[in-house]
Scaffold this motif. Structure first.
Motif, mmCIF file in Angstrom:
data_model
loop_
_atom_site.group_PDB
_atom_site.id
_atom_site.type_symbol
_atom_site.label_atom_id
_atom_site.label_comp_id
_atom_site.label_asym_id
_atom_site.label_seq_id
_atom_site.Cartn_x
_atom_site.Cartn_y
_atom_site.Cartn_z
ATOM 1 N N LEU A 47 1.794 6.835 -6.763
ATOM 2 C CA LEU A 47 0.713 7.682 -7.273
ATOM 3 C C LEU A 47 1.011 9.156 -7.013
ATOM 4 C CD1 LEU A 47 -2.021 7.090 -8.684
ATOM 5 C CD2 LEU A 47 -3.102 7.336 -6.454
ATOM 6 N N LEU A 48 1.356 9.468 -5.771
ATOM 7 C CA LEU A 48 1.656 10.862 -5.424
ATOM 8 C C LEU A 48 2.988 11.306 -6.037
ATOM 9 C CD1 LEU A 48 0.630 10.834 -1.642
ATOM 10 C CD2 LEU A 48 -0.700 11.675 -3.582
ATOM 11 N N THR A 97 -3.772 3.188 9.603
ATOM 12 C CA THR A 97 -3.883 4.452 8.868
ATOM 13 C C THR A 97 -2.717 5.375 9.182
ATOM 14 O OG1 THR A 97 -6.300 4.292 8.884
ATOM 15 C CG2 THR A 97 -5.348 6.448 8.431
ATOM 16 N N LEU A 124 8.005 9.000 0.027
ATOM 17 C CA LEU A 124 7.634 9.818 -1.127
ATOM 18 C C LEU A 124 8.826 10.462 -1.825
ATOM 19 C CD1 LEU A 124 5.269 10.794 -2.813
ATOM 20 C CD2 LEU A 124 4.971 12.713 -1.227
ATOM 21 N N PHE A 137 2.204 1.726 -3.516
ATOM 22 C CA PHE A 137 1.174 2.200 -4.455
ATOM 23 C C PHE A 137 0.878 3.683 -4.250
ATOM 24 C CE2 PHE A 137 -3.351 3.045 -5.297
ATOM 25 C CZ PHE A 137 -3.390 2.772 -6.653
ATOM 26 N N ILE A 138 0.677 4.091 -3.007
ATOM 27 C CA ILE A 138 0.349 5.498 -2.723
ATOM 28 C C ILE A 138 1.529 6.404 -3.046
ATOM 29 C CG2 ILE A 138 -0.350 7.131 -0.937
ATOM 30 C CD1 ILE A 138 -1.739 4.771 0.480
ATOM 31 N N LEU A 147 0.522 4.069 7.621
ATOM 32 C CA LEU A 147 0.587 4.330 6.182
ATOM 33 C C LEU A 147 0.930 5.789 5.894
ATOM 34 C CD1 LEU A 147 -2.406 2.285 4.725
ATOM 35 C CD2 LEU A 147 0.010 2.011 4.178
ATOM 36 N N ILE A 148 0.308 6.702 6.621
ATOM 37 C CA ILE A 148 0.579 8.124 6.402
ATOM 38 C C ILE A 148 2.046 8.433 6.676
ATOM 39 C CG2 ILE A 148 0.095 10.460 7.252
ATOM 40 C CD1 ILE A 148 -2.790 9.557 7.743
ATOM 41 N N LEU A 167 0.831 -1.212 0.000
ATOM 42 C CA LEU A 167 0.000 0.000 0.000
ATOM 43 C C LEU A 167 0.863 1.259 0.000
ATOM 44 C CD1 LEU A 167 -2.814 -1.030 2.521
ATOM 45 C CD2 LEU A 167 -3.068 -0.655 0.062
ATOM 46 N N THR A 168 1.932 1.242 0.789
ATOM 47 C CA THR A 168 2.845 2.387 0.809
ATOM 48 C C THR A 168 3.449 2.621 -0.565
ATOM 49 O OG1 THR A 168 3.391 1.982 3.141
ATOM 50 C CG2 THR A 168 4.935 3.315 1.865
ATOM 51 N N VAL A 220 4.361 6.680 3.958
ATOM 52 C CA VAL A 220 4.277 7.351 2.661
ATOM 53 C C VAL A 220 5.056 8.666 2.703
ATOM 54 C CG1 VAL A 220 2.724 8.537 1.062
ATOM 55 C CG2 VAL A 220 2.115 6.279 1.945
#
Length: 286
Positions: free
Chosen positions: A84-85, A154, A165, A80-81, A157-158, A77-78, A161
């Motif tokens: 995307l960002l 949650t 990033l 993928f996000i 993940l925040i 999930l990390t 990411v």
């Protein structure tokens, strides 16, 4: 002209000098990395008794399997996000002028100068029940009571990411800078819309960057410790924290080293499989 034997004779002292330069670094690599690594592998099959019983827990222990699945899910999930960002930010940086690119690059690099520990505590303050995020949402009437944004998956993940990033942005931006913009212009001149030119020309050309960034982010995410431990509040257990608990608290060295060895071997296997499909040196710009 000098003969071939003379050239070989001249090369031998130079070759020896090169080895003298490399030898200290090579010795440090062996003593500080390979020897401890070998000790981990040996401990994983010798503690508490010789054999592969520790590795058998991968298939029989519910807690080990749950930890592995949690780690893989959060890492995926990390990735993928972050992709995307990161793709959006890298695309915006590529389209900006020189001054804007420098400012955006500075903002992307800024988190590298701040400790992961400090950033994790900052997210706890921001996302807490009395933090500014929940306070703002309640003030705007979007929610009636604070959302549980920390001490759960949650929050992890925040935080992850946020850490990952910049890696995605820099890898994708390096890939996008090497794309000839005239290719997209040619597609537009042939009647393609902006979206069609992006989907059929630009996006396929960024595929190596996406694979490289995704591989880098996913591998780094597998070994996260500080961020899940703080933002997860002990409720989100990933492999690194599980290994620390087994070694420091329960003193199950065999289980802890087995998980560490499994993580390392899995990463090496993934990189090997990737190298069979793609040129890894070209993928990471080496």
């Amino acid at each position: 002209m000098p003969s071939q034997s003379d050239a070989r004779a001249e090369w031998r002292p130079r070759h020896g000098a090169y080895w003298l330069i490399i030898l200290p670094a090579l010795a440090m690599l062996v003593l500080l990395y390979l020897v401890p690594l070998a000790d981990v592998l040996v401990t994983s099959v010798m503690d508490p008794k010789p054999g592969l019983d520790n590795y058998g827990l991968l298939f029989t222990s519910t807690s080990v399997q749950k930890t592995l699945l949690t780690t893989l899910r959060i890492a995926a999930l990390t990735t993928f996000i972050a992709l995307l960002l990161g793709y959006a930010v890298a695309y915006a940086m590529r389209a900006a002028n020189t001054g804007q690119q420098r400012l955006m690059l500075f903002c992307v690099l800024l988190p590298f100068w701040i400790s992961v520990l400090v950033r994790s505590f900052a997210w706890i303050a921001l996302l807490g029940s009395r933090g500014p995020v929940n306070a703002g949402l309640m003030a705007w009437g979007i929610i009636d009571e604070p959302l549980p944004l920390v001490r759960n998956e949650t929050g992890v993940l925040i935080g992850m990411v946020h850490v990952m990033l910049p890696y995605a942005v820099l890898t994708l931006y390096a890939n996008m800078r090497g794309i000839d913009v005239r290719l997209v212009a040619a597609a537009r001149s042939l009647g393609a819309s902006r979206f069609q030119a992006f989907r059929m020309v630009f996006l396929p050309l960024t595929r190596p960057g996406l694979i490289g960034a995704g591989t880098l982010v996913f591998i780094l995410s597998l070994g996260f410790y500080v961020t899940p431990a703080l933002l997860g509040g002990g409720k989100v257990l990933m492999i690194a924290e599980y290994v620390a608990v087994q070694i420091n608290d329960t003193l199950r060295w065999g289980l802890g080293t087995m998980l560490a060895a499994t993580l390392m071997l899995s990463v090496l296997a993934a990189l090997w499989a990737l190298s069979r499909i793609l040129d890894v040196k070209r993928l990471f710009g080496a």
